[in-house]
Design a protein around this motif. Sequence first.
Motif, PDB file in Angstrom:
ATOM      1  N   UNK A   1       0.845  -1.185   0.000  1.00 41.79           N
ATOM      2  CA  UNK A   1       0.000   0.000   0.000  1.00 41.79           C
ATOM      3  C   UNK A   1       0.882   1.237   0.000  1.00 41.79           C
ATOM      4  N   UNK A   2       0.372   2.293  -0.615  1.00 41.54           N
ATOM      5  CA  UNK A   2       1.096   3.563  -0.663  1.00 41.54           C
ATOM      6  C   UNK A   2       0.082   4.693  -0.697  1.00 41.54           C
ATOM      7  N   UNK A   3       0.490   5.833  -0.167  1.00 41.95           N
ATOM      8  CA  UNK A   3      -0.399   6.980  -0.158  1.00 41.95           C
ATOM      9  C   UNK A   3       0.386   8.273  -0.230  1.00 41.95           C
ATOM     10  N   UNK A   4      -0.253   9.304  -0.794  1.00 43.05           N
ATOM     11  CA  UNK A   4       0.336  10.633  -0.883  1.00 43.05           C
ATOM     12  C   UNK A   4      -0.715  11.638  -0.446  1.00 43.05           C
ATOM     13  N   UNK A   5      -0.434  12.367   0.626  1.00 32.47           N
ATOM     14  CA  UNK A   5      -1.381  13.342   1.154  1.00 32.47           C
ATOM     15  C   UNK A   5      -1.330  14.609   0.309  1.00 32.47           C
ATOM     16  N   UNK A   6      -2.459  14.921  -0.342  1.00 27.46           N
ATOM     17  CA  UNK A   6      -2.564  16.102  -1.182  1.00 27.46           C
ATOM     18  C   UNK A   6      -2.857  17.334  -0.332  1.00 27.46           C
ATOM     19  N   UNK A   7      -3.816  17.225   0.547  1.00 26.50           N
ATOM     20  CA  UNK A   7      -4.161  18.290   1.477  1.00 26.50           C
ATOM     21  C   UNK A   7      -4.304  17.682   2.871  1.00 26.50           C
ATOM     22  N   UNK A   8      -4.671  18.491   3.835  1.00 25.32           N
ATOM     23  CA  UNK A   8      -4.866  18.000   5.206  1.00 25.32           C
ATOM     24  C   UNK A   8      -5.992  16.967   5.273  1.00 25.32           C
ATOM     25  N   UNK A   9      -6.939  17.032   4.349  1.00 26.33           N
ATOM     26  CA  UNK A   9      -8.101  16.154   4.411  1.00 26.33           C
ATOM     27  C   UNK A   9      -8.232  15.188   3.234  1.00 26.33           C
ATOM     28  N   UNK A  10      -7.256  15.138   2.304  1.00 28.60           N
ATOM     29  CA  UNK A  10      -7.359  14.256   1.147  1.00 28.60           C
ATOM     30  C   UNK A  10      -6.035  13.554   0.852  1.00 28.60           C
ATOM     31  N   UNK A  11      -6.128  12.261   0.530  1.00 25.48           N
ATOM     32  CA  UNK A  11      -4.940  11.460   0.242  1.00 25.48           C
ATOM     33  C   UNK A  11      -5.210  10.565  -0.970  1.00 25.48           C
ATOM     34  N   UNK A  12      -4.247  10.499  -1.894  1.00 22.40           N
ATOM     35  CA  UNK A  12      -4.278   9.536  -2.998  1.00 22.40           C
ATOM     36  C   UNK A  12      -3.750   8.213  -2.472  1.00 22.40           C
ATOM     37  N   UNK A  13      -4.417   7.112  -2.816  1.00 22.19           N
ATOM     38  CA  UNK A  13      -3.996   5.811  -2.301  1.00 22.19           C
ATOM     39  C   UNK A  13      -3.900   4.774  -3.415  1.00 22.19           C
TER      40      UNK A  13
ATOM     41  N   UNK B   1      -7.053   1.687  -6.479  1.00 25.52           N
ATOM     42  CA  UNK B   1      -6.572   3.052  -6.346  1.00 25.52           C
ATOM     43  C   UNK B   1      -7.745   3.967  -6.061  1.00 25.52           C
ATOM     44  N   UNK B   2      -7.448   5.062  -5.400  1.00 26.83           N
ATOM     45  CA  UNK B   2      -8.530   5.980  -5.120  1.00 26.83           C
ATOM     46  C   UNK B   2      -8.096   7.158  -4.280  1.00 26.83           C
ATOM     47  N   UNK B   3      -9.086   7.889  -3.827  1.00 23.83           N
ATOM     48  CA  UNK B   3      -8.874   9.057  -2.984  1.00 23.83           C
ATOM     49  C   UNK B   3      -9.509   8.789  -1.632  1.00 23.83           C
ATOM     50  N   UNK B   4      -8.771   9.058  -0.579  1.00 20.45           N
ATOM     51  CA  UNK B   4      -9.275   8.923   0.778  1.00 20.45           C
ATOM     52  C   UNK B   4      -9.527  10.326   1.316  1.00 20.45           C
ATOM     53  N   UNK B   5     -10.734  10.553   1.826  1.00 22.26           N
ATOM     54  CA  UNK B   5     -11.109  11.871   2.353  1.00 22.26           C
ATOM     55  C   UNK B   5     -11.355  11.744   3.848  1.00 22.26           C
ATOM     56  N   UNK B   6     -10.757  12.639   4.622  1.00 17.36           N
ATOM     57  CA  UNK B   6     -10.900  12.648   6.064  1.00 17.36           C
ATOM     58  C   UNK B   6     -11.954  13.677   6.467  1.00 17.36           C
ATOM     59  N   UNK B   7     -12.940  13.245   7.220  1.00 17.09           N
ATOM     60  CA  UNK B   7     -13.981  14.130   7.748  1.00 17.09           C
ATOM     61  C   UNK B   7     -13.721  14.315   9.230  1.00 17.09           C
ATOM     62  N   UNK B   8     -12.853  15.227   9.568  1.00 18.22           N
ATOM     63  CA  UNK B   8     -12.532  15.513  10.976  1.00 18.22           C
ATOM     64  C   UNK B   8     -13.396  16.677  11.423  1.00 18.22           C
ATOM     65  N   UNK B   9     -14.506  16.357  12.079  1.00 23.08           N
ATOM     66  CA  UNK B   9     -15.476  17.380  12.440  1.00 23.08           C
ATOM     67  C   UNK B   9     -15.211  18.002  13.800  1.00 23.08           C
ATOM     68  N   UNK B  10     -14.241  17.515  14.515  1.00 25.38           N
ATOM     69  CA  UNK B  10     -13.976  18.075  15.853  1.00 25.38           C
ATOM     70  C   UNK B  10     -12.825  19.059  15.856  1.00 25.38           C
TER      71      UNK B  10
END
Length: 98
Positions: A40-52, A89-98
Amino acid sequence: KYQITPGLFYDDGVISAGVYAEFALDRERGLSDYTNVHLNAGYRITKWMKLKLEVDNLLDDKDQVLYGNMTPDNPTTYATYDPGLWIMGGIEIYFDLL
């Protein structure tokens, strides 16, 4: 009966990568031993999005996952195999609501 899963992982906050292998030994019902390698590999594009990117069963073995008889009265045997190599492959999105 026995499963060992060693692995190596790296994560610096922007780039992450990992590799691990599953070793299944002395399996029940006389199933043969197997080894699966996963990447597995990932690259964080922004604080809330990562390519995987993930690769499961890198060796592309047709691992036998089930073996037995259809019914106790019918001696016909069957075998079920896992699907082999998977590339995702895809995009992982983080929903950090706190």
